[in-house]
Design a protein around this motif. Structure first.
Motif, PDB file in Angstrom:
ATOM      1  N   PRO A  24     -13.569  76.246  -8.348  1.00 49.31           N
ATOM      2  CA  PRO A  24     -12.739  75.897  -7.178  1.00 49.31           C
ATOM      3  C   PRO A  24     -11.948  74.610  -7.375  1.00 49.31           C
ATOM      4  O   PRO A  24     -10.769  74.543  -6.995  1.00 49.31           O
ATOM      5  CB  PRO A  24     -13.768  75.746  -6.057  1.00 49.31           C
ATOM      6  CG  PRO A  24     -14.962  76.527  -6.494  1.00 49.31           C
ATOM      7  CD  PRO A  24     -14.989  76.441  -8.000  1.00 49.31           C
ATOM      8  N   GLN A  25     -12.565  73.606  -8.003  1.00 49.93           N
ATOM      9  CA  GLN A  25     -11.846  72.330  -8.132  1.00 49.93           C
ATOM     10  C   GLN A  25     -10.724  72.411  -9.154  1.00 49.93           C
ATOM     11  O   GLN A  25      -9.851  71.550  -9.189  1.00 49.93           O
ATOM     12  CB  GLN A  25     -12.815  71.185  -8.458  1.00 49.93           C
ATOM     13  CG  GLN A  25     -13.342  71.154  -9.873  1.00 49.93           C
ATOM     14  CD  GLN A  25     -14.532  72.098 -10.089  1.00 49.93           C
ATOM     15  OE1 GLN A  25     -14.803  72.986  -9.271  1.00 49.93           O
ATOM     16  NE2 GLN A  25     -15.222  71.934 -11.197  1.00 49.93           N
ATOM     17  N   GLN A  49     -10.971  78.713   0.057  1.00 51.71           N
ATOM     18  CA  GLN A  49      -9.732  78.968  -0.703  1.00 51.71           C
ATOM     19  C   GLN A  49      -9.232  80.382  -0.434  1.00 51.71           C
ATOM     20  O   GLN A  49      -9.902  81.195   0.201  1.00 51.71           O
ATOM     21  CB  GLN A  49     -10.002  78.751  -2.196  1.00 51.71           C
ATOM     22  CG  GLN A  49     -10.378  77.297  -2.497  1.00 51.71           C
ATOM     23  CD  GLN A  49     -10.455  76.990  -3.975  1.00 51.71           C
ATOM     24  OE1 GLN A  49     -10.780  77.843  -4.790  1.00 51.71           O
ATOM     25  NE2 GLN A  49     -10.161  75.740  -4.334  1.00 51.71           N
ATOM     26  N   LEU A 113      -3.544  75.840 -15.471  1.00 51.73           N
ATOM     27  CA  LEU A 113      -2.445  76.096 -14.537  1.00 51.73           C
ATOM     28  C   LEU A 113      -1.069  75.935 -15.181  1.00 51.73           C
ATOM     29  O   LEU A 113      -0.071  76.379 -14.635  1.00 51.73           O
ATOM     30  CB  LEU A 113      -2.547  75.143 -13.336  1.00 51.73           C
ATOM     31  CG  LEU A 113      -3.834  75.243 -12.511  1.00 51.73           C
ATOM     32  CD1 LEU A 113      -3.751  74.332 -11.309  1.00 51.73           C
ATOM     33  CD2 LEU A 113      -4.095  76.669 -12.075  1.00 51.73           C
ATOM     34  N   LYS A 114      -1.014  75.266 -16.317  1.00 49.70           N
ATOM     35  CA  LYS A 114       0.297  75.021 -16.920  1.00 49.70           C
ATOM     36  C   LYS A 114       0.219  75.400 -18.382  1.00 49.70           C
ATOM     37  O   LYS A 114      -0.569  74.831 -19.140  1.00 49.70           O
ATOM     38  CB  LYS A 114       0.646  73.538 -16.788  1.00 49.70           C
ATOM     39  CG  LYS A 114       1.968  73.290 -16.084  1.00 49.70           C
ATOM     40  CD  LYS A 114       2.066  71.873 -15.678  1.00 49.70           C
ATOM     41  CE  LYS A 114       3.366  71.242 -16.127  1.00 49.70           C
ATOM     42  NZ  LYS A 114       3.361  69.802 -15.832  1.00 49.70           N
ATOM     43  N   PRO A 144      -6.353  76.020  -1.654  1.00 48.61           N
ATOM     44  CA  PRO A 144      -7.128  75.887  -0.417  1.00 48.61           C
ATOM     45  C   PRO A 144      -6.500  76.735   0.684  1.00 48.61           C
ATOM     46  O   PRO A 144      -5.275  76.767   0.835  1.00 48.61           O
ATOM     47  CB  PRO A 144      -6.997  74.392  -0.078  1.00 48.61           C
ATOM     48  CG  PRO A 144      -6.660  73.725  -1.368  1.00 48.61           C
ATOM     49  CD  PRO A 144      -5.855  74.723  -2.141  1.00 48.61           C
ATOM     50  N   PHE A 208      -2.938  71.906   7.890  1.00 49.14           N
ATOM     51  CA  PHE A 208      -3.983  71.278   8.685  1.00 49.14           C
ATOM     52  C   PHE A 208      -3.597  71.411  10.163  1.00 49.14           C
ATOM     53  O   PHE A 208      -2.406  71.477  10.498  1.00 49.14           O
ATOM     54  CB  PHE A 208      -4.137  69.809   8.286  1.00 49.14           C
ATOM     55  CG  PHE A 208      -4.715  69.629   6.911  1.00 49.14           C
ATOM     56  CD1 PHE A 208      -6.070  69.861   6.687  1.00 49.14           C
ATOM     57  CD2 PHE A 208      -3.920  69.253   5.834  1.00 49.14           C
ATOM     58  CE1 PHE A 208      -6.616  69.707   5.420  1.00 49.14           C
ATOM     59  CE2 PHE A 208      -4.461  69.101   4.561  1.00 49.14           C
ATOM     60  CZ  PHE A 208      -5.809  69.335   4.350  1.00 49.14           C
TER      61      PHE A 208
ATOM     62  N   ASP B 248     -11.340  65.912  -8.782  1.00 47.59           N
ATOM     63  CA  ASP B 248     -12.040  67.135  -8.375  1.00 47.59           C
ATOM     64  C   ASP B 248     -12.372  67.104  -6.886  1.00 47.59           C
ATOM     65  O   ASP B 248     -12.232  68.105  -6.183  1.00 47.59           O
ATOM     66  CB  ASP B 248     -13.349  67.273  -9.163  1.00 47.59           C
ATOM     67  CG  ASP B 248     -13.118  67.810 -10.567  1.00 47.59           C
ATOM     68  OD1 ASP B 248     -11.961  68.153 -10.878  1.00 47.59           O
ATOM     69  OD2 ASP B 248     -14.088  67.875 -11.340  1.00 47.59           O
ATOM     70  N   ILE B 251      -9.304  67.762  -4.581  1.00 47.12           N
ATOM     71  CA  ILE B 251      -8.887  69.166  -4.547  1.00 47.12           C
ATOM     72  C   ILE B 251      -9.955  70.019  -3.863  1.00 47.12           C
ATOM     73  O   ILE B 251      -9.635  70.926  -3.088  1.00 47.12           O
ATOM     74  CB  ILE B 251      -8.547  69.646  -5.967  1.00 47.12           C
ATOM     75  CG1 ILE B 251      -7.256  68.941  -6.396  1.00 47.12           C
ATOM     76  CG2 ILE B 251      -8.405  71.158  -6.026  1.00 47.12           C
ATOM     77  CD1 ILE B 251      -6.750  69.282  -7.747  1.00 47.12           C
ATOM     78  N   SER B 252     -11.212  69.696  -4.113  1.00 42.35           N
ATOM     79  CA  SER B 252     -12.290  70.454  -3.459  1.00 42.35           C
ATOM     80  C   SER B 252     -12.259  70.271  -1.947  1.00 42.35           C
ATOM     81  O   SER B 252     -12.753  71.121  -1.209  1.00 42.35           O
ATOM     82  CB  SER B 252     -13.655  70.012  -4.003  1.00 42.35           C
ATOM     83  OG  SER B 252     -13.753  70.338  -5.369  1.00 42.35           O
ATOM     84  N   GLY B 254      -9.734  70.495  -0.229  1.00 44.89           N
ATOM     85  CA  GLY B 254      -8.652  71.307   0.313  1.00 44.89           C
ATOM     86  C   GLY B 254      -7.328  70.584   0.408  1.00 44.89           C
ATOM     87  O   GLY B 254      -6.418  71.023   1.105  1.00 44.89           O
ATOM     88  N   ILE B 255      -7.204  69.467  -0.295  1.00 45.95           N
ATOM     89  CA  ILE B 255      -5.946  68.712  -0.263  1.00 45.95           C
ATOM     90  C   ILE B 255      -5.223  68.913  -1.592  1.00 45.95           C
ATOM     91  O   ILE B 255      -5.804  68.681  -2.658  1.00 45.95           O
ATOM     92  CB  ILE B 255      -6.228  67.209  -0.043  1.00 45.95           C
ATOM     93  CG1 ILE B 255      -6.952  67.011   1.293  1.00 45.95           C
ATOM     94  CG2 ILE B 255      -4.912  66.420  -0.072  1.00 45.95           C
ATOM     95  CD1 ILE B 255      -7.475  65.598   1.484  1.00 45.95           C
ATOM     96  N   ILE B 256      -3.990  69.355  -1.524  1.00 45.12           N
ATOM     97  CA  ILE B 256      -3.176  69.484  -2.725  1.00 45.12           C
ATOM     98  C   ILE B 256      -2.060  68.462  -2.614  1.00 45.12           C
ATOM     99  O   ILE B 256      -1.028  68.707  -1.982  1.00 45.12           O
ATOM    100  CB  ILE B 256      -2.575  70.905  -2.867  1.00 45.12           C
ATOM    101  CG1 ILE B 256      -3.685  71.961  -2.889  1.00 45.12           C
ATOM    102  CG2 ILE B 256      -1.745  70.994  -4.142  1.00 45.12           C
ATOM    103  CD1 ILE B 256      -4.602  71.887  -4.095  1.00 45.12           C
ATOM    104  N   ASP B 385      -2.969  69.684 -12.574  1.00 41.95           N
ATOM    105  CA  ASP B 385      -2.805  70.942 -13.298  1.00 41.95           C
ATOM    106  C   ASP B 385      -3.293  70.879 -14.745  1.00 41.95           C
ATOM    107  O   ASP B 385      -3.128  71.815 -15.500  1.00 41.95           O
ATOM    108  CB  ASP B 385      -1.357  71.444 -13.225  1.00 41.95           C
ATOM    109  CG  ASP B 385      -0.357  70.393 -13.676  1.00 41.95           C
ATOM    110  OD1 ASP B 385      -0.677  69.633 -14.603  1.00 41.95           O
ATOM    111  OD2 ASP B 385       0.748  70.342 -13.097  1.00 41.95           O
TER     112      ASP B 385
END
Lengths: 366, 475
Positions: A24-25, A49, A113-114, A144, A208, B248, B251-252, B254-256, B385
């Motif tokens: 997840p992270q 997520q 991811l890249k 998320p 949010f 980590d 992002i965990s 829920g914030i990007i 990323d």
């Protein structure tokens, strides 16, 4: 979907099951092709997520009632309303493992991811409907899930004004993640909208909670020139957009054919209008006007009208649902220009020299 | 760097080929004098140089088609070139090749705000697109560091990224359509002004194909409305491990963030000496975190991030209070390459991607390698990323030093693959990482990719010395 295939054997990926990696992270999930989408969505939801492209569930629309798999969604590159802002399923396929027509295992991409290492076969295989290789495992980028969902609703606009409102919303700084226009007869088929009795333009914000409240209010002010939008609550918004995602606003008659037409958003209203006039079509617009869902009598006359209107708008069509006879008789997607078609044939041969995999799925003879 | 053997017959027919090109483009569209060819001998990877046979400078798609058809008929290799900013040697010429310079195709053809797209020629700069739409509050999202100079055609060919792709994606995620020309001189329209159509995703395949499948002449890009605002914060940590764990945790939660940049101690010191941005010189690692939205939304997100960071006992934390302060925080990071260039005039910028969970492990290994090679390295990392940019410093006047730097770089990239990552996140394979492709791909997989190249370019005339190890490419 696509042309009916004449093949001696069916190769099912149903037994290729299971999530193979979920971090997840790192925003990454990988699973074997036959894994049920519901299993993946449940694993993601447990960590707050979701799948970014919001893959639709067309089991009711296609009348097959079968549970969706990850491999199926990727092989068909199906995406929901969020596509307009956050990309299609193909945009989030980070890695693919597949078996080509030589029987060789190939992988492309990976679990990061890249990645621009080598040709992007993830994108080529995504949406290739099993014609280049059998996808056995997929790695997706995930994000998320939003804390809250809000919807602005404008009633009674004609299609052109409705899409203009959607464009204004999508061109705002408020991060709109869904924008659809439903003529009155389409809105009447959606339980959340049926009471309105009029056409409906809807705009979605996901974020949010405090941001959803702020952004819907700002958008309400920005869209004042189109009327006074209603604001739908979180629960109503979620079920409404699920209905849009799954094409619930289309008439239920299973005898009609269904097309999807991709055009520039401002051309969407004209597509609806012309096809309604010419072939009595019903339908609605998603992706800010850029995706026209069309239902009409199954027949070559209807199909030719769809082809004409899509070409006139410099867009593309897919004959999405129709009896086998019609899907075998017409171009279910636009034919490629001759120079492109030559390359397509060579690329197909580069994966599947015996032309064994889903022969004729996109184009007759390929 | 070894290239394919030049074709003797092409070299022998040089004047004839120049005359043929001149007939198509007029004398002003062809460069053949040695002094004027010199600027084209290299790109953003100046360690490698090669004077080309000639340079062709078309002004229209039709002229590109004419040149390619001519080269195809005559068996002449072609190296497409935009601004020549490739960091992987993607535009490195070959002795027997015509460089196809796209810089004269620099017009913006259409901007449509309601449909949120722009149609531009391949030689328009990346920043030029954003500048053309900024007055209406729009921008083009991918922002490679070279965005002032690099051209959209090159961005498409290399699938360029940038500091903000965690939120906005890379080039491939921001395109709608292409006009391209095949080596046979056929003009193809891919995609258009609409989103996904069914059929094969040629747009996806061609993006990042490093000029080896087709030449891009026009691009339809998505343009986006700019956010209301953005603001950055800066957090310092006593170790790479703790900084990585903090990433980590963000992002965990829920914030990007729209950007999440990591710098290690050498990078912090280099950038601070250059930019005087107020970076914490006592820290081992530093994060720049940027969020977007209204001021209230920025406050909300920065506050949440601040609370998360506090859980990791940061050495210092500075939340920008204004756009100016955010710019100052970014100034050091954006000048990082120049900053390292002041410490060491010569450096190699690597570009692997790793699973973000491997960051601390990878940085520890890089430090060990740095000690054993006796070469300094500074690490800049797109932490969200996983895209890692180690800058390896060396002395170009000492061939042994350059060789060591190359070997060191290759070791880092092997490590990236070993921990589950890849050779290149955004710079492309080019000529630089060509011989490492076997580390990431099996022979079967390279052969599959090679057959796709052959489907577009059966005679291997388009940029052929790149991407594929020569033993494979020459088959």
């Amino acid at each position: 979907m696509m042309r009916p295939v004449q093949a001696a054997r069916v190769l099912s990926t149903t037994n290729l099951r299971g999530i193979t990696l979920y971090s997840p992270q790192e925003l990454i999930i990988a699973a074997r092709a036959g894994t049920l989408l519901s299993e993946i969505e449940a694993a993601l939801a447990a960590n707050g997520q979701h799948l970014i492209a919001e893959p639709p569930d067309f089991s009711a629309l296609l009348g097959n009632g079968s549970a969706q798999t990850l491999g199926g969604i990727v092989a068909t590159n199906l995406s929901g309303p969020r596509r307009v802002a956050w990309g299609a399923t193909r945009d989030h396929v980070m890695g693919v493992r597949a078996v080509n027509g030589h029987g060789e295992v190939i992988h492309s991409g990976g679990r990061v991811l890249k990645n621009v290492t080598g040709l992007d076969l993830c994108k080529l295989l995504t949406g290739s409907h099993g014609t280049l290789g059998v996808i056995t495992e997929v790695t997706l980028k995930v994000l998320p899930a939003p804390e809250a969902v809000g919807t602005l609703l404008l009633a009674g606009l004609d299609a052109a004004r409705g899409v203009a409102a959607l464009s204004a919303a999508l061109g705002s700084p408020y991060g709109v993640s869904g924008a659809a226009f439903l003529p009155a007869d389409a809105a009447a088929l959606v339980p959340e909208l049926a009471a309105a009795g009029r056409s409906i333009a809807i705009v979605r914000i996901e974020d949010f909670s405090a941001s959803v409240a702020y952004r819907t209010e700002r958008l309400r002010a920005d869209l004042a020139g189109f009327g006074t939008p209603d604001i739908l609550d979180d629960a109503t918004s979620r079920s409404l957009w699920r209905a849009v995602r799954d094409a619930v606003p289309l008439p239920a008659e299973s005898s009609s054919a269904i097309w999807r037409i991709s055009v520039r958003p401002s051309a969407g209203p004209r597509v609806l209008e012309v096809l309604s006039h010419q072939i009595g079509a019903r339908g609605f617009l998603d992706w800010g006007g850029g995706l026209a869902w069309i239902a009409a009598a199954a027949g070559t006359a209807s199909h030719e009208a769809v082809e004409r209107v899509a070409l006139a708008a410099h867009g593309a069509w897919t004959l999405f649902r129709a009896p086998d006879a019609l899907r075998a008789a017409v171009a279910v997607i636009p034919a490629e220009a001759a120079a492109m078609a030559r390359i397509t044939r060579r690329v197909k041969a580069a994966f599947d020299p015996g032309f064994l995999l889903n022969p004729g799925r996109f184009y007759a003879g390929l | 760097m070894r290239q394919m053997e030049p074709k003797a017959d092409v070299l022998a027919r040089r004047s004839e080929i120049v005359a043929g090109l001149t007939a198509l483009l007029t004398p002003s569209g062809v460069i053949c004098e040695p002094t004027r060819l010199k600027p084209y001998e290299t790109d953003g990877l100046p360690a490698y140089r090669q004077i080309p046979l000639a340079v062709a400078l078309p002004e229209t798609t039709g002229q590109v088609a004419d040149v390619l058809a001519f080269c195809h008929r005559n068996g002449v290799r072609v190296v497409p070139r935009g601004a020549g900013t490739s960091l992987s040697g993607g535009a490195l010429p070959m002795a027997d090749a015509v460089v196809l310079g796209m810089m004269r195709m620099n017009r913006i053809l259409e901007i449509d705000y309601p449909d949120r797209l722009a149609v531009v020629q391949a030689g328009v700069t990346n920043i030029g697109i954003t500048q053309a739409v900024a007055s209406e509050g729009f921008f083009y999202a991918p922002d490679p560091s070279s965005q002032l100079a690099c051209m959209i055609g090159g961005n498409v060919s290399m699938n360029s990224g940038g500091a903000h792709c965690l939120k906005y994606g890379v080039t491939a995620n921001n395109l709608l359509g292409l006009k391209v020309v095949t080596i046979e001189g056929e003009i193809l329209e891919i995609g258009g002004a609409h989103l996904d159509a069914n059929g094969y995703d040629w747009l996806g395949l061609l993006t990042g194909s490093e000029g080896q499948l087709v030449v891009v002449t026009e691009v339809t890009v998505r343009i986006l409305r700019s956010p209301e605002g953005q603001r950055a914060m800066l957090v310092a940590f006593p170790s790479n491990e703790i900084a990585g764990a903090c990433v980590d945790a963000i992002i965990s939660a829920g914030i990007i963030p729209v950007a999440l940049e990591f710098m290690d101690r050498p990078a912090i010191h280099a950038c601070e000496a250059f930019a005087h941005a107020g970076y914490p010189l006592d820290a081992e690692a530093m994060l720049i975190i940027e969020v977007e939205g209204s001021v209230a939304e920025q406050d909300f997100l920065l506050d949440r991030i601040r609370v998360i960071c506090e859980g990791f006992s940061p050495m210092s934390m500075r939340v920008s209070q204004s756009a100016e302060e955010s710019l100052a925080i970014w100034k050091g990071r954006k000048g990082a390459f120049g900053a390292v260039g002041r410490i060491s005039p010569d450096y190699l910028c690597m570009d692997g991607t790793i699973p973000t969970s491997q960051l601390a492990h990878v940085l520890a290994r890089i430090t060990e390698m740095s000690d054993s090679y006796g070469l300094k390295v500074a690490n800049i990392f797109h932490a969200g990323d996983g895209n890692l940019h180690p800058l390896i410093m060396f002395d170009a006047n000492d061939p042994a030093s350059f060789h060591k730097a190359e070997t060191f770089g290759a070791d880092i990239l092997r490590l990236c693959v070993e921990v589950g990552g890849c050779l290149t996140g955004e710079h492309g394979v080019g000529i630089e990482k060509r011989d490492l492709m076997g580390v990431q791909f099996s022979a079967i997989e390279l052969d599959q990719q090679r057959r796709i190249k052959s489907a577009f370019d059966p005679d291997w005339l388009l940029n052929p010395s790149k991407v594929f190890p020569l033993a494979v490419a020459a088959e």
